[in-house]
Design a protein around this motif. Structure first.
Motif, PDB file in Angstrom:
ATOM      1  N   HIS A  34     -49.119 -30.880 -15.783  1.00 18.32           N
ATOM      2  CA  HIS A  34     -47.833 -30.872 -16.482  1.00 18.32           C
ATOM      3  C   HIS A  34     -47.593 -32.184 -17.206  1.00 18.32           C
ATOM      4  CE1 HIS A  34     -43.471 -31.770 -16.688  1.00 18.32           C
ATOM      5  NE2 HIS A  34     -43.390 -30.522 -17.075  1.00 18.32           N
ATOM      6  N   MET A  77     -52.613 -25.296 -23.820  1.00 15.97           N
ATOM      7  CA  MET A  77     -52.154 -24.162 -23.025  1.00 15.97           C
ATOM      8  C   MET A  77     -53.268 -23.607 -22.138  1.00 15.97           C
ATOM      9  SD  MET A  77     -48.936 -23.801 -23.716  1.00 15.97           S
ATOM     10  CE  MET A  77     -48.903 -25.611 -23.827  1.00 15.97           C
ATOM     11  N   MET A  87     -53.456 -24.856 -18.422  1.00 15.93           N
ATOM     12  CA  MET A  87     -52.423 -24.520 -17.439  1.00 15.93           C
ATOM     13  C   MET A  87     -53.012 -23.960 -16.150  1.00 15.93           C
ATOM     14  SD  MET A  87     -49.180 -25.098 -18.266  1.00 15.93           S
ATOM     15  CE  MET A  87     -48.175 -23.809 -17.551  1.00 15.93           C
ATOM     16  N   LYS A 121     -44.622 -20.927 -27.667  1.00 22.61           N
ATOM     17  CA  LYS A 121     -45.610 -21.311 -26.656  1.00 22.61           C
ATOM     18  C   LYS A 121     -45.137 -22.526 -25.866  1.00 22.61           C
ATOM     19  CE  LYS A 121     -49.865 -19.629 -28.882  1.00 22.61           C
ATOM     20  NZ  LYS A 121     -51.188 -20.013 -29.436  1.00 22.61           N
ATOM     21  N   THR A 170     -47.641 -32.164 -26.028  1.00 16.55           N
ATOM     22  CA  THR A 170     -46.869 -31.215 -26.837  1.00 16.55           C
ATOM     23  C   THR A 170     -45.750 -31.925 -27.586  1.00 16.55           C
ATOM     24  OG1 THR A 170     -45.568 -30.671 -24.858  1.00 16.55           O
ATOM     25  CG2 THR A 170     -47.364 -29.183 -25.443  1.00 16.55           C
ATOM     26  N   ILE A 188     -49.792 -32.206 -20.465  1.00 12.80           N
ATOM     27  CA  ILE A 188     -49.341 -31.275 -21.506  1.00 12.80           C
ATOM     28  C   ILE A 188     -47.947 -31.657 -22.000  1.00 12.80           C
ATOM     29  CG2 ILE A 188     -48.875 -28.853 -22.020  1.00 12.80           C
ATOM     30  CD1 ILE A 188     -50.888 -28.072 -19.926  1.00 12.80           C
ATOM     31  N   THR A 247     -42.274 -22.029 -17.523  1.00  8.92           N
ATOM     32  CA  THR A 247     -43.219 -21.844 -16.422  1.00  8.92           C
ATOM     33  C   THR A 247     -43.267 -23.081 -15.530  1.00  8.92           C
ATOM     34  OG1 THR A 247     -44.558 -20.406 -17.847  1.00  8.92           O
ATOM     35  CG2 THR A 247     -45.595 -21.242 -15.852  1.00  8.92           C
ATOM     36  N   SER A 248     -43.219 -24.261 -16.151  1.00 11.51           N
ATOM     37  CA  SER A 248     -43.187 -25.501 -15.364  1.00 11.51           C
ATOM     38  C   SER A 248     -41.917 -25.586 -14.537  1.00 11.51           C
ATOM     39  CB  SER A 248     -43.287 -26.711 -16.301  1.00 11.51           C
ATOM     40  OG  SER A 248     -44.507 -26.714 -17.010  1.00 11.51           O
ATOM     41  N   ASN A 257     -42.610 -21.460 -23.421  1.00 11.44           N
ATOM     42  CA  ASN A 257     -43.297 -20.838 -22.280  1.00 11.44           C
ATOM     43  C   ASN A 257     -43.782 -21.888 -21.291  1.00 11.44           C
ATOM     44  OD1 ASN A 257     -42.891 -18.461 -23.608  1.00 11.44           O
ATOM     45  ND2 ASN A 257     -45.032 -18.083 -24.090  1.00 11.44           N
ATOM     46  N   PHE A 258     -44.350 -22.954 -21.820  1.00 10.61           N
ATOM     47  CA  PHE A 258     -44.856 -24.017 -20.951  1.00 10.61           C
ATOM     48  C   PHE A 258     -43.730 -24.629 -20.121  1.00 10.61           C
ATOM     49  CE2 PHE A 258     -45.038 -28.726 -20.814  1.00 10.61           C
ATOM     50  CZ  PHE A 258     -45.932 -28.856 -19.751  1.00 10.61           C
ATOM     51  N   HIS A 259     -42.617 -24.969 -20.757  1.00 10.91           N
ATOM     52  CA  HIS A 259     -41.533 -25.631 -20.032  1.00 10.91           C
ATOM     53  C   HIS A 259     -40.849 -24.687 -19.039  1.00 10.91           C
ATOM     54  CE1 HIS A 259     -41.597 -29.521 -22.019  1.00 10.91           C
ATOM     55  NE2 HIS A 259     -41.699 -28.925 -23.181  1.00 10.91           N
TER      56      HIS A 259
END
Length: 444
Positions: free
Chosen positions: A198, A184, A187, A228, A205, A201, A235-236, A231-233
């Protein structure tokens, strides 16, 4: 004897599918396709599992994940399978034996605890150094054939073979948590293009989820990790959309599609974890916001094609979550979107949306803006053009972007007698942009 023979020679039901017996056997075999590592007894059976959806890391409830994309259905065909009592008895016995074997495998899986102390197993690091299979973030001093335990992160493996898996290849929970924190941190701390970040990660993940699943870790500690990853997906979902124009638009569109698939899977696992670790009727701290994301991603019926109907999904959501402000926001946004109430749609987003909720909603904003412009163009009075300044406040866009947006929709703007920009109404040339909508900001 004659009576017994007649009993076994009863005519088959002409309505019964002759292939139902084989299909039932295939359905029964499907239930036992995956065998967890049998480390407790030391007799790990070689078994191979190929996941058609490229995801073997979803958290399971009772040994089987409940998916938003494919809800569990009762195998009604098994009760009607077979053309004789003997066939049905053998199938039922096989199913009971398989259930006992699955239960035993789940108990054995719970005892598996990984021992790998690094983000990547030593054997995998050595092999990937030989093959020069190192991502840009894993290269020591930029050398494509050299890495270190502080840089290398275990890759996702699509096939799981219990013959090859060793405890030293599986990372324990503490290592998985620190690995996720490291991922994370990449990012916003690297000069590499976001699609490169992307891609790295995204893969690592999934490997974390795979290790969690292999150790059957489904307690409250995992919930924060899955949040978390959501959040990553999400935001992506926002950032890839901003980069989906240009020479690499095809590749980025593909990344965007794959990201949405994995987002649906991670949300499925997170919701299962919420349900599995629920105490009475209480809710988890962040559950209302993360539950609301699924509603916002499904404003259009075709938005999440693998998802189930929202009317059915709402029935499984706990009452305290339904009454929360986050879910109330999502339900109002859903109502405004489907009724075309664009004014309330924009003002509610500006006043109440969190960052994650905005990222989920962003692809719909320009679509609703186009609806607003269409309504104003068709419903306006021809002798009274609509001021661009008013339209800017309504659509929550900069005035310069409003003019560009109207032009993309096939409408012309002009100046009135005072020199103010206006949108003449009743123009017959309105159309949705053929090249899609631009990346317009949201001033709210």
């Amino acid at each position: 004897m004659e009576r017994r023979q007649n009993h076994h020679q009863q005519p088959q039901n002409p309505r019964r599918n002759p292939s139902s017996s084989s299909s039932s056997s295939q359905s029964s075999n499907h239930r036992s396709r995956y065998r967890p590592p049998n480390r407790a007894g030391g007799d790990a059976r070689p078994h191979r599992r190929e996941d058609p959806y490229l995801d073997s890391g979803d958290a399971a409830v009772g040994g089987r994940p409940r998916s938003l994309a494919r809800p569990m259905r009762a195998h009604a065909s098994e009760a009607a399978a077979g053309s004789s009592i003997g066939v049905r008895e053998r199938q039922e016995q096989h199913r009971r034996d398989q259930d006992r074997e699955d239960d035993r495998d789940c108990r054995e899986l719970a005892s598996v605890v990984g021992t790998c102390p690094h983000m990547c197993p030593v054997g995998e690091m050595a092999q990937r150094e030989r093959l020069r299979d190192l991502a840009v973030f894993e290269r020591l001093h930029g050398n494509p054939a050299k890495t270190s335990p502080e840089l290398a992160v275990k890759k996702f493996c699509r096939t799981i073979s219990t013959r090859d898996v060793q405890l030293s290849d599986i990372r324990p929970f503490s290592v998985l948590g620190s690995t996720l924190d490291y991922l994370m941190s990449l990012m916003n701390s690297t000069p590499e293009p976001f699609e490169t970040v992307h891609d790295f990660i995204f893969d690592r993940t999934r490997s974390i989820r795979q290790d969690l699943s292999m150790q059957n870790i489904v307690d409250k500690r995992v919930i924060h990790m899955y949040e978390k990853m959501v959040n990553f997906h999400v935001t992506s979902h926002h950032k890839l959309r901003l980069r989906s124009s240009g020479p690499d638009s095809f590749n980025i569109s593909s990344l965007h599609h794959l990201n949405m698939e994995q987002l649906a899977k991670v949300l499925t696992s997170l919701y299962n974890l919420y349900d599995l670790n629920r105490d009475h009727s209480s809710t988890h701290k962040n559950e209302p916001e993360y539950r609301s994301l699924y509603v916002l991603l499904c404003l259009n019926s075709e938005s999440l094609p693998e998802g189930e109907r929202l009317s059915l999904w709402f029935r499984r959501v706990p009452t305290p979550v339904i009454k929360s402000k986050e879910m109330s926001f999502a339900r109002r946004i859903l109502r405004y979107f489907r009724t075309g109430n664009y004014s309330r749609f924009f003002s509610t987003i500006a006043a109440e949306a969190s960052y994650l909720q905005y990222c989920a909603l962003e692809p719909y904003i320009d679509k609703v803006r186009a609806l607003a412009v269409l309504c104003i163009n068709n419903g306006g009075y021809k002798l009274h053009p609509y001021p661009i300044a008013h339209l800017s406040n309504l659509l929550m866009m900069e005035e310069s972007e409003v003019e560009s947006f109207c032009n993309a929709c096939g409408l012309e703007t002009s100046l009135d007698e005072q020199g103010n920009k206006v949108l003449p109404t009743k123009q017959p040339a309105f159309e949705h942009p053929k090249a899609g909508y631009g990346k317009y900001g949201f001033s709210g």
